[in-house]
Design a protein around this motif. Structure first.
Motif, short mmCIF file in Angstrom:
data_model
loop_
_atom_site.label_atom_id
_atom_site.label_comp_id
_atom_site.label_asym_id
_atom_site.label_seq_id
_atom_site.Cartn_x
_atom_site.Cartn_y
_atom_site.Cartn_z
N LEU A 140 0.83 -1.20 0.00
CA LEU A 140 0.00 0.00 0.00
C LEU A 140 0.86 1.25 0.00
CD1 LEU A 140 -2.90 1.29 0.50
CD2 LEU A 140 -2.35 1.16 2.93
N VAL A 141 0.53 2.19 -0.88
CA VAL A 141 1.13 3.53 -0.89
C VAL A 141 0.02 4.53 -0.63
CG1 VAL A 141 2.19 5.33 -2.31
CG2 VAL A 141 3.09 3.01 -2.38
N GLU A 142 0.27 5.49 0.28
CA GLU A 142 -0.72 6.49 0.65
C GLU A 142 -0.18 7.89 0.41
OE1 GLU A 142 -2.99 5.18 4.54
OE2 GLU A 142 -0.89 4.55 4.63
N ASP A 143 -0.97 8.69 -0.26
CA ASP A 143 -0.71 10.11 -0.46
C ASP A 143 -1.71 10.85 0.43
OD1 ASP A 143 0.24 12.49 -1.41
OD2 ASP A 143 -0.62 12.31 -3.41
N ILE A 144 -1.23 11.42 1.55
CA ILE A 144 -2.12 11.90 2.61
C ILE A 144 -2.05 13.42 2.73
CG2 ILE A 144 -2.66 11.72 5.07
CD1 ILE A 144 -1.21 9.00 5.04
N HIS A 212 -14.04 12.90 8.29
CA HIS A 212 -14.65 14.06 8.93
C HIS A 212 -14.43 14.02 10.44
CE1 HIS A 212 -16.34 14.31 5.03
NE2 HIS A 212 -17.37 13.49 5.24
N PHE A 213 -14.27 15.20 11.03
CA PHE A 213 -14.08 15.33 12.47
C PHE A 213 -15.12 16.29 13.03
CE2 PHE A 213 -10.10 14.12 10.58
CZ PHE A 213 -9.56 13.19 11.47
N PRO A 214 -15.34 16.27 14.35
CA PRO A 214 -16.32 17.20 14.92
C PRO A 214 -15.99 18.66 14.60
CG PRO A 214 -15.71 15.55 16.54
CD PRO A 214 -14.78 15.36 15.38
N GLN A 215 -14.69 18.96 14.51
CA GLN A 215 -14.28 20.36 14.26
C GLN A 215 -14.49 20.79 12.81
OE1 GLN A 215 -12.55 17.96 15.64
NE2 GLN A 215 -11.65 18.61 17.58
N THR A 216 -14.40 19.84 11.88
CA THR A 216 -14.53 20.19 10.47
C THR A 216 -14.73 18.93 9.63
OG1 THR A 216 -13.48 21.35 8.61
CG2 THR A 216 -12.04 20.07 10.01
N ALA A 217 -15.43 19.09 8.53
CA ALA A 217 -15.51 18.01 7.55
C ALA A 217 -14.21 17.99 6.74
CB ALA A 217 -16.71 18.22 6.63
N ASN A 218 -13.89 16.84 6.18
CA ASN A 218 -12.72 16.70 5.32
C ASN A 218 -11.43 17.16 6.01
OD1 ASN A 218 -14.38 15.81 3.15
ND2 ASN A 218 -14.88 17.94 2.68
N GLY A 219 -11.23 16.68 7.26
CA GLY A 219 -10.01 17.01 7.96
C GLY A 219 -8.81 16.24 7.45
N VAL A 220 -9.08 15.10 6.81
CA VAL A 220 -8.03 14.29 6.19
C VAL A 220 -8.52 13.83 4.83
CG1 VAL A 220 -6.70 12.14 6.31
CG2 VAL A 220 -7.11 13.46 8.40
N TYR A 221 -7.64 13.92 3.85
CA TYR A 221 -7.92 13.39 2.53
C TYR A 221 -6.72 12.52 2.13
CZ TYR A 221 -8.38 13.25 -2.60
OH TYR A 221 -8.48 12.84 -3.90
N ALA A 222 -7.00 11.37 1.54
CA ALA A 222 -5.91 10.48 1.17
C ALA A 222 -6.24 9.73 -0.12
CB ALA A 222 -5.62 9.48 2.29
N ILE A 223 -5.20 9.45 -0.87
CA ILE A 223 -5.30 8.59 -2.05
C ILE A 223 -4.47 7.35 -1.76
CG2 ILE A 223 -4.93 8.37 -4.53
CD1 ILE A 223 -4.99 11.44 -4.69
N LEU A 224 -5.09 6.18 -1.83
CA LEU A 224 -4.43 4.92 -1.50
C LEU A 224 -4.30 4.07 -2.76
CD1 LEU A 224 -6.38 5.90 0.98
CD2 LEU A 224 -5.81 3.66 1.93
N TRP A 225 -3.10 3.54 -2.96
CA TRP A 225 -2.85 2.60 -4.05
C TRP A 225 -2.58 1.24 -3.42
CZ3 TRP A 225 -3.05 3.94 -9.24
CH2 TRP A 225 -3.12 5.30 -9.51
N CYS A 226 -3.42 0.24 -3.75
CA CYS A 226 -3.39 -1.04 -3.03
C CYS A 226 -3.11 -2.20 -3.98
CB CYS A 226 -4.74 -1.30 -2.35
SG CYS A 226 -5.43 0.11 -1.46
N ARG A 227 -2.13 -3.02 -3.61
CA ARG A 227 -1.95 -4.29 -4.30
C ARG A 227 -2.99 -5.28 -3.77
NH1 ARG A 227 4.21 -6.38 -4.67
NH2 ARG A 227 3.00 -8.21 -5.32
#
Length: 243
Positions: A140-144, A212-227
């Motif tokens: 797995l490779v993650e672009d966070i 999403h978090f209580p403080q804000t929506a979309n607090g983390v965005y990630a693109i995952l490449w999975c074998r």
């Protein structure tokens, strides 16, 4: 030791402690964990709190109850729940295999160019690039991308081999309340293919994740490449396994 003054509920603290025992071999697959009365006495908790902790681990697939016998550690499953809000590392750890994360590009605060689905387009965000290996094999490779305010100072931390979800919870007191994912099959660029040990003509599962978090929506965005040749990547329907 459990901390009644921590923002994390006591049942979650106990569940995490038992889960750690499963991961480090204190409780091996097929073995029986201490009974509820023993856990009550050992930790000074009420029985409902202990039962909540056990129920959570049963739902996560780490434990199973056998009527009249006790609660036992489940055999490792070679399936990874990609929608687990525990985080990617924790999802792999639940399989009972050795997990290693390598930081390919350290956390850096930068202005994100316009990128379509990226909620941080034309804004500042922390970026992080990492590789997950399971039993020594890249899977797995993650672009966070991390919210600049919620995760202020994360670029000063050593993130190698650590769970981002654990850091978010213990350092920033952040727990996701929900999110969404999109799935597609795509071909990697040369860099991703090289990290995963495949050719650029190998189709991979590509997942886009918004948390999403209580403080804000979309607090983390990630693109995952999975074998997908070594693990089955799943998504639980009807709940995330959190209580």
């Amino acid at each position: 030791m459990l901390n009644p003054n921590a923002p994390i509920p006591l049942y979650r603290q106990l569940a995490d402690q038992i889960a750690d025992g499963i991961r480090n071999g204190t409780y091996r697959p097929g073995s029986c964990i201490p009974s509820e009365p023993k856990l009550v006495a050992e930790h000074g908790l009420g029985r409902p709190t202990v039962r909540q902790a056990i129920d959570l681990l049963v739902r996560r697939g780490l434990l199973t109850r056998k009527r009249g016998s006790g609660t036992y550690v489940c055999d490792p499953q070679q399936e990874v729940d990609l929608f687990s809000l525990d985080g990617t590392s924790a999802s792999f750890a639940k399989t009972g295999v050795s997990v290693d994360t390598r930081i390919l590009s350290p956390a850096t605060l930068e202005r994100i160019s316009s990128q379509g689905d990226n909620p941080f387009s034309d804004q500042q965000a922390y970026t992080l690039y990492r590789l997950t290996r399971v039993a020594g094999a890249p899977v797995l490779v993650e672009d966070i991308y991390l919210h600049a305010t919620l995760f202020a100072g994360i670029d000063q931390m050593d993130l190698g081999g650590k769970s981002l979800s654990a850091i978010a919870e213990k350092t920033y007191y952040l727990r996701p309340t929900g999110g969404k994912q999109s799935f597609s099959v795509s071909y990697p660029d040369d860099h991703i293919a090289g990290y995963l040990g495949v050719s650029a003509k190998t189709p991979l599962l590509m997942v886009k994740r918004w948390l999403h978090f209580p403080q804000t929506a979309n607090g983390v965005y990630a693109i995952l490449w999975c074998r997908t040749d070594q693990f089955v990547f799943s998504q639980t329907i009807g709940g995330t396994g959190y209580a």
